[in-house]
Design a protein around this motif. Sequence first.
Motif, PDB file in Angstrom:
ATOM      1  N   ALA A  27      51.818  31.552  50.308  1.00  0.00           N
ATOM      2  CA  ALA A  27      52.629  31.181  49.141  1.00  0.00           C
ATOM      3  C   ALA A  27      51.768  31.180  47.880  1.00  0.00           C
ATOM      4  O   ALA A  27      52.193  31.659  46.812  1.00  0.00           O
ATOM      5  CB  ALA A  27      53.258  29.806  49.355  1.00  0.00           C
ATOM      6  N   LEU A  28      50.549  30.673  47.991  1.00  0.00           N
ATOM      7  CA  LEU A  28      49.640  30.671  46.844  1.00  0.00           C
ATOM      8  C   LEU A  28      49.284  32.098  46.428  1.00  0.00           C
ATOM      9  O   LEU A  28      49.281  32.432  45.241  1.00  0.00           O
ATOM     10  CB  LEU A  28      48.370  29.896  47.181  1.00  0.00           C
ATOM     11  N   VAL A  29      48.983  32.945  47.412  1.00  0.00           N
ATOM     12  CA  VAL A  29      48.603  34.327  47.115  1.00  0.00           C
ATOM     13  C   VAL A  29      49.721  35.035  46.354  1.00  0.00           C
ATOM     14  O   VAL A  29      49.478  35.757  45.373  1.00  0.00           O
ATOM     15  CB  VAL A  29      48.255  35.086  48.411  1.00  0.00           C
ATOM     16  N   LYS A  30      50.957  34.804  46.768  1.00  0.00           N
ATOM     17  CA  LYS A  30      52.089  35.479  46.113  1.00  0.00           C
ATOM     18  C   LYS A  30      52.367  34.932  44.718  1.00  0.00           C
ATOM     19  O   LYS A  30      53.125  35.520  43.955  1.00  0.00           O
ATOM     20  CB  LYS A  30      53.335  35.374  47.000  1.00  0.00           C
ATOM     21  N   GLN A  31      51.734  33.800  44.375  1.00  0.00           N
ATOM     22  CA  GLN A  31      51.874  33.255  43.024  1.00  0.00           C
ATOM     23  C   GLN A  31      50.843  33.833  42.060  1.00  0.00           C
ATOM     24  O   GLN A  31      50.763  33.411  40.903  1.00  0.00           O
ATOM     25  CB  GLN A  31      51.704  31.724  43.056  1.00  0.00           C
ATOM     26  N   PHE A  32      50.050  34.780  42.511  1.00  0.00           N
ATOM     27  CA  PHE A  32      48.980  35.310  41.662  1.00  0.00           C
ATOM     28  C   PHE A  32      49.570  35.813  40.338  1.00  0.00           C
ATOM     29  O   PHE A  32      50.577  36.531  40.323  1.00  0.00           O
ATOM     30  CB  PHE A  32      48.250  36.453  42.377  1.00  0.00           C
ATOM     31  N   PRO A  33      48.918  35.459  39.242  1.00  0.00           N
ATOM     32  CA  PRO A  33      49.469  35.842  37.929  1.00  0.00           C
ATOM     33  C   PRO A  33      49.552  37.353  37.761  1.00  0.00           C
ATOM     34  O   PRO A  33      48.694  38.095  38.253  1.00  0.00           O
ATOM     35  CB  PRO A  33      48.456  35.250  36.940  1.00  0.00           C
ATOM     36  N   VAL A  34      50.545  37.808  37.072  1.00  0.00           N
ATOM     37  CA  VAL A  34      50.681  39.232  36.804  1.00  0.00           C
ATOM     38  C   VAL A  34      49.583  39.671  35.847  1.00  0.00           C
ATOM     39  O   VAL A  34      48.931  38.852  35.198  1.00  0.00           O
ATOM     40  CB  VAL A  34      52.067  39.576  36.202  1.00  0.00           C
ATOM     41  N   ALA A  35      49.363  40.975  35.783  1.00  0.00           N
ATOM     42  CA  ALA A  35      48.275  41.524  34.968  1.00  0.00           C
ATOM     43  C   ALA A  35      48.341  41.017  33.531  1.00  0.00           C
ATOM     44  O   ALA A  35      49.400  40.997  32.912  1.00  0.00           O
ATOM     45  CB  ALA A  35      48.343  43.049  34.991  1.00  0.00           C
ATOM     46  N   GLY A  36      47.185  40.601  33.017  1.00  0.00           N
ATOM     47  CA  GLY A  36      47.098  40.178  31.622  1.00  0.00           C
ATOM     48  C   GLY A  36      47.225  38.685  31.416  1.00  0.00           C
ATOM     49  O   GLY A  36      46.812  38.168  30.394  1.00  0.00           O
ATOM     50  N   GLN A  37      47.816  37.957  32.384  1.00  0.00           N
ATOM     51  CA  GLN A  37      48.032  36.517  32.197  1.00  0.00           C
ATOM     52  C   GLN A  37      46.747  35.717  32.241  1.00  0.00           C
ATOM     53  O   GLN A  37      46.690  34.618  31.709  1.00  0.00           O
ATOM     54  CB  GLN A  37      49.003  35.983  33.260  1.00  0.00           C
ATOM     55  N   PHE A  38      45.711  36.252  32.909  1.00  0.00           N
ATOM     56  CA  PHE A  38      44.457  35.516  32.983  1.00  0.00           C
ATOM     57  C   PHE A  38      43.911  35.207  31.591  1.00  0.00           C
ATOM     58  O   PHE A  38      43.559  34.084  31.271  1.00  0.00           O
ATOM     59  CB  PHE A  38      43.411  36.328  33.759  1.00  0.00           C
ATOM     60  N   THR A  39      43.840  36.238  30.778  1.00  0.00           N
ATOM     61  CA  THR A  39      43.239  36.057  29.458  1.00  0.00           C
ATOM     62  C   THR A  39      44.101  35.162  28.574  1.00  0.00           C
ATOM     63  O   THR A  39      43.602  34.518  27.658  1.00  0.00           O
ATOM     64  CB  THR A  39      43.038  37.415  28.775  1.00  0.00           C
ATOM     65  N   GLU A  40      45.401  35.117  28.831  1.00  0.00           N
ATOM     66  CA  GLU A  40      46.305  34.321  27.997  1.00  0.00           C
ATOM     67  C   GLU A  40      46.390  32.877  28.479  1.00  0.00           C
ATOM     68  O   GLU A  40      46.511  31.951  27.688  1.00  0.00           O
ATOM     69  CB  GLU A  40      47.714  34.935  28.036  1.00  0.00           C
ATOM     70  N   LYS A  41      46.299  32.690  29.805  1.00  0.00           N
ATOM     71  CA  LYS A  41      46.655  31.405  30.390  1.00  0.00           C
ATOM     72  C   LYS A  41      45.461  30.493  30.661  1.00  0.00           C
ATOM     73  O   LYS A  41      45.582  29.274  30.617  1.00  0.00           O
ATOM     74  CB  LYS A  41      47.416  31.659  31.687  1.00  0.00           C
ATOM     75  N   TYR A  42      44.293  31.086  30.966  1.00  0.00           N
ATOM     76  CA  TYR A  42      43.188  30.281  31.455  1.00  0.00           C
ATOM     77  C   TYR A  42      41.986  30.305  30.515  1.00  0.00           C
ATOM     78  O   TYR A  42      41.685  31.326  29.891  1.00  0.00           O
ATOM     79  CB  TYR A  42      42.732  30.764  32.840  1.00  0.00           C
ATOM     80  N   THR A  43      41.305  29.169  30.461  1.00  0.00           N
ATOM     81  CA  THR A  43      40.006  29.127  29.794  1.00  0.00           C
ATOM     82  C   THR A  43      38.994  29.869  30.668  1.00  0.00           C
ATOM     83  O   THR A  43      39.291  30.235  31.811  1.00  0.00           O
ATOM     84  CB  THR A  43      39.546  27.675  29.621  1.00  0.00           C
ATOM     85  N   GLU A  44      37.791  30.073  30.142  1.00  0.00           N
ATOM     86  CA  GLU A  44      36.764  30.797  30.904  1.00  0.00           C
ATOM     87  C   GLU A  44      36.440  30.072  32.209  1.00  0.00           C
ATOM     88  O   GLU A  44      36.290  30.686  33.257  1.00  0.00           O
ATOM     89  CB  GLU A  44      35.504  30.950  30.058  1.00  0.00           C
ATOM     90  N   ARG A  45      36.341  28.728  32.139  1.00  0.00           N
ATOM     91  CA  ARG A  45      36.054  27.956  33.352  1.00  0.00           C
ATOM     92  C   ARG A  45      37.182  28.077  34.362  1.00  0.00           C
ATOM     93  O   ARG A  45      36.958  28.308  35.562  1.00  0.00           O
ATOM     94  CB  ARG A  45      35.841  26.483  32.990  1.00  0.00           C
TER      95      ARG A  45
END
Length: 635
Positions: free
Chosen positions: A131-149
Motif C-alpha cells: 500500500a505504501l509503495v503504491k502511494q509513491f508520489p508521481v513524477a515531479g512531486q518530490f521537488t514540490e512537496k518535500y524539503t531536502e531532508r
Amino acid sequence: MGKSKKKKFSGQKPRPTGLPSVREAEAEVELQGTSDTTPASLQAVIEKLQSPNEDNRESACTSIASFVSHPGTAQALLKLNVVKILAPLVLDGSWDIRHRALGALRNLSVDGGEEVCREMIDKDVLTPVLALVKQFPVAGQFTEKYTERMFGMVCEAYSHAFYLLLYLCEGSSVAVSQVSRDKLEPVVCTILDSEHTTMELKVAVGEFLHTVTEDNSDMRTPDLSSCVLRVMSHPVDTSLHLFLRVLASGILVNLEGSQLTSARADLVVPIVTNVAEVLAVDVAAMLVPDGTVQSEADEKQEESTSDNEAGNKLKKKGEDVENILKAQKTALEIATNLCCSDDDEWEELNSSESSNDEAMDVTGEDAGAEGMDQLCVSTEIHSAYLKCDIVSKVMKLAQPVAQEDSQHIDALSNNKQILNRFKVTQTHALLCLNNLVSSMDPEALGGADRLYTLWQGLQQMATSKSCLEQQEVLEAVTSAQRAVIGKLADVAPDRFSTVTPPDLQFMYEMCSKCQWAEVRVNALRVISTIGIILSKNTTPNPLLKDVGLCLLERVCGDGDLWVVGEALDAIFDVFSEDHLDPIVREIGLVQKLKTIAPGIKSKIHQNRKSLGEHYPLLTMARTNLVGFLKYKASH
C-alpha cells in the motif's frame, strides 16, 4: 608492590528515549539463554512501539533495527508479536516513523532468516508495504512537496520497502504472487524514469525487479519492458549507474525469456554489450592507492587534505568497488543464463529419466565424453559473445585475488565484504566458464591450444591451498575442468595420448579424500573422460588400470549413493570395449561388482525417497550394472 584499583560502581546512565541501550538489551538476551521467558528490555521496546507518542514509536523502531542482529533477539521478538505491531507503522502519519519501521522490518528479514520472513508473510506485512509503495508520489512531486531532508528520508524509506519485498519474494511463491497481483509496474517505472529519485532507490527497485521477474509471466508488460530498455541506454556516470544498467539487462532477460533465443538480435546485442562493459571493468586498478598513480602536484595536494577527507575517499572507493563487484556477479549470471536458455529442453532430451528403463549398449558404441558436441546457445547469442569477447573477460574474472590486490583491499573499511565479493565473483566466473565451454563452438573458445592452456591453468588453480579450503570455489573449478576436458575430448583427444599417472594424481585424491560429494563427482567425470579417450586405443593403455581402481574404490567405498552411481556410469563408459577385458580381469572388476551389486540395489530401494534428483541416475545405473555383468560374463 603495585596497588589494585577498586572497580568504581557505575550507576545506570540516563536514557533520553526511556529505552534500554543496545548493549543492555543484548546482554539481557544472552543471560536469558534458552529460557521461555522474554527479556524485559525487549518487552519495554514493544510497549514503546504501541505508544501514542511519536518519539517513543520512532525510537523503538530504531532500537529494534539496531539490536536485531544479536543471536536470539529475532526469536525473542517473534514471541512478542513484533511483526504484527511493526507492520501498521509502515503507514504511520509520520514519515520519520515509516522510515524507521521499514528499516527495522528490513533488518528483521535479513537477520531473522526464513523463520522471520515466513512470519512476516503470515502476519500480512505485505499489505501495508505494498500500500505504501503504491502511494509513491508521481513524477515531479518530490521537488514540490518535500524539503531536502524529507526527500532523502522518503527515498531511503522506499529503498527499505523494495529490499524488504525482495527478501520476502526470494523464498516465497506466495509473496511473489501477491506482489504480482498488486501491479506495481506503474510505480517502478515512475521511479526508474524519474530525474528526481536517488540512484540508491533506483538500484533497490532494480534489484527487486531482477528477483521478482524471474520465471514470472505476470510481470511481463510492454510498459515495463520499454522502461527497462530506457534504463539500459542511460549514460554511466557512477558505479551505481553501471550496476543499474546491468540489473536492467537481467530484468529484460527475465521478461523476454525464450524469445531471446529466436532471432531477437535487437535485444540480444544491447544486453550482451552491457554485460561485456561490466565484465571489462578492472577492479584491481580501482584498488590502487591514489598516490601511486597521481602526478607530483596531485600528491602535494593530497598531503594537504585532512584525515577526514582521506577517510571519506577510502569509504567512497570501497563503495564503488563493492558496487562493481555486485554488478559483475549479476553480469556473470546473465551470461550464464543466456548460454543455457534452452537447457530445459536439452535436459529433457538427455536426462536419465528418459532412458530409465533401458539398459546401456555395453558394446561401447555409444560411449562418449558427455555429449559435448551439441551446442545449446542460439546463433544470435553466440555471435554477440564472439563480438564482445565474453569468454576472455570471464576467464580473467575467474582468477583468484592477487597478493598485491589483497593488501590494497585491507586498507578499505569494508575489506571483509569486498574480499567475500571477490570470492563470489570468482566462483560465478568459473561456473559461467563451465557453461560457456559446454555451450559454444570450440573455435569461439580459442581452439584446442587455448582450451588446453585453460585446462592447465584450472589444474594449477585447483591445487592451490586457498581453493582446496573453499567448497564453492573448488566445486566451481572442478566443474570448469570437467567442461574443458569434455570439449577437448571432442576436438583434440590426442592431447591426452601421453597422459601420465602424476597428471591424474590430483583427481584421484579429490575422489578419495575430498569431503564434498559435488567435487568428487566432478573429479570422477574428469577421470572417466580421460579414461574414455584412452580406451579408444586397441592396445590397452596401462594407465587404465589406475583409472579402473579409482572408479572401483568409489563404487565400493563411497558413502554417498550419488557418487556411487556416477562411478558406476564411468565404469560402463570406460570398460565396455572388449579389448579392455585383460585390464578388467587384472583388477577383478566383474567379480567385485558382482559382490556389491545386491547391496547397491538394496540401498537404492531403501533411500529412494531421499535421493531426489539423483534417483533416475541410480536406477539406470542399477539396470545397466546387470547388463554390464551379463555382457562381461559372456566373454
